[in-house]
Design a protein around this motif. Structure first.
Motif: not given
Length: 72
Positions: A1-8, A10-29
């Motif tokens: 279970m620990s490796s699954a959390w670690r994998w998740l 790592c995946e979120l850290a690699g896609r952090k820019w997508i979260v920021w862009v989505g947040l900026l888009f929602l704020l603009a809307v």
């Protein structure tokens, strides 16, 4: 279970820019919806303030104040 959390993580850290862009888009809307819901007298006041700061005042019939320029 620990490796699954670690994998998740790592995946979120690699896609952090997508979260920021989505947040900026929602704020603009949200900002655009908020402006659209303002009463008309508030929007007119904001427009008058913007026109005063630009130095150009527009009359109600659409004729601008100042020298007339032609595109000839």
């Amino acid at each position: 279970m620990s490796s699954a959390w670690r994998w998740l993580r790592c995946e979120l850290a690699g896609r952090k820019w997508i979260v920021w862009v989505g947040l900026l888009f929602l704020l603009a809307v949200a900002f655009e919806i908020g402006v659209a819901l303002l009463p008309h007298h508030v929007l007119n006041t904001m427009l008058e303030f913007e026109e005063k700061s630009n130095g150009i005042r527009e009359f109600p019939n659409g004729v601008r104040e100042g020298p007339i320029t032609t595109s000839r």
